[in-house]
Design a protein around this motif. Sequence first.
Motif, PDB file in Angstrom:
ATOM      1  N   PHE A 113      36.246  37.011 107.622  1.00 11.93           N
ATOM      2  CA  PHE A 113      37.548  37.644 107.445  1.00 11.93           C
ATOM      3  C   PHE A 113      38.684  36.717 107.867  1.00 11.93           C
ATOM      4  CE2 PHE A 113      40.283  41.593 108.022  1.00 11.93           C
ATOM      5  CZ  PHE A 113      40.141  42.032 106.710  1.00 11.93           C
ATOM      6  N   THR A 161      41.113  43.250 101.747  1.00  9.65           N
ATOM      7  CA  THR A 161      40.637  44.577 102.141  1.00  9.65           C
ATOM      8  C   THR A 161      40.645  45.521 100.954  1.00  9.65           C
ATOM      9  OG1 THR A 161      41.575  44.170 104.343  1.00  9.65           O
ATOM     10  CG2 THR A 161      40.906  46.418 103.834  1.00  9.65           C
ATOM     11  N   ILE A 177      33.338  44.650 109.162  1.00 13.84           N
ATOM     12  CA  ILE A 177      33.536  43.224 109.387  1.00 13.84           C
ATOM     13  C   ILE A 177      33.040  42.853 110.780  1.00 13.84           C
ATOM     14  CG2 ILE A 177      35.527  43.125 107.842  1.00 13.84           C
ATOM     15  CD1 ILE A 177      37.323  42.835 110.312  1.00 13.84           C
TER      16      ILE A 177
END
Length: 262
Positions: free
Chosen positions: A171, A181, A196
């Motif tokens: 991420f 997202t 995540i």
Amino acid sequence: MANSQAHAHAHKHAAMAIKAANGDDFTEKNRAHWDQNARTYTSQPWQQEMIARINSFLAANAEWLGLPPRQSSSADNSNARPIRVLDYACGPGTVTAILGPRANEWKGIDLSAEMCKMYNERFASVPESDKALKPFTAHATNGNLLREGGDEGFGGPEWQGFDMVCIGLGFHHFEDLPLATKTLVERLRPGGVFMIVDLVTHEPEESTRHLVAHAGFDFEKVRGLFEGQGLQDVQWRVMEEEVLIRGTMPRRVFVAKGRKPE
């Protein structure tokens, strides 16, 4: 007035073009780096220790994430609905390896073709006699969903309706987090979980600025991103012990989840 508006319009498009160019450059630097380092991704002792600790952390939180107990390949479960997971920025399959038996089908996507090769070598087909050892399928495809318009080849039903979308330590490499997202949450079925694993906010590292877009995250940042895409029940858990990046830089690891409304 007209000239002023035209100038502003041209300036806006020029700024957008610069941003797009920078984004493409950042993406290509990441692609080149991971292609070059795929085979040595876990070669150092500090990397092996970090992955082992994260694996234990994920295994301990698997059911909290919403994954069922280990799947069975027996006939007893032949009528159960298959559990499908998208492992995005999958790398060599670290998350798939530890959580794999809790789902039936894993589909990986990675920017790096070399990482995809590593993933597919790791989860190559096994003989029928060994199915009990690996009662799930896993395959990675080279691609990039996180650009305007998405990536060709990922529009079919096999790339939709996942029970979980997970990102393991990827991420912080995504420049446009709202786009990332949104794009990945759209791949979930109603009731599916977006998850995540990443690093808690830390001091930026000058040596990795060309590859890392964000120096970790705090819970408010994560919650804002998740809830901004309609996810509910957003929670996170932080690993008690730190990991050491390159053996010298302590970092805290967290796992966060949010559920797509039914």
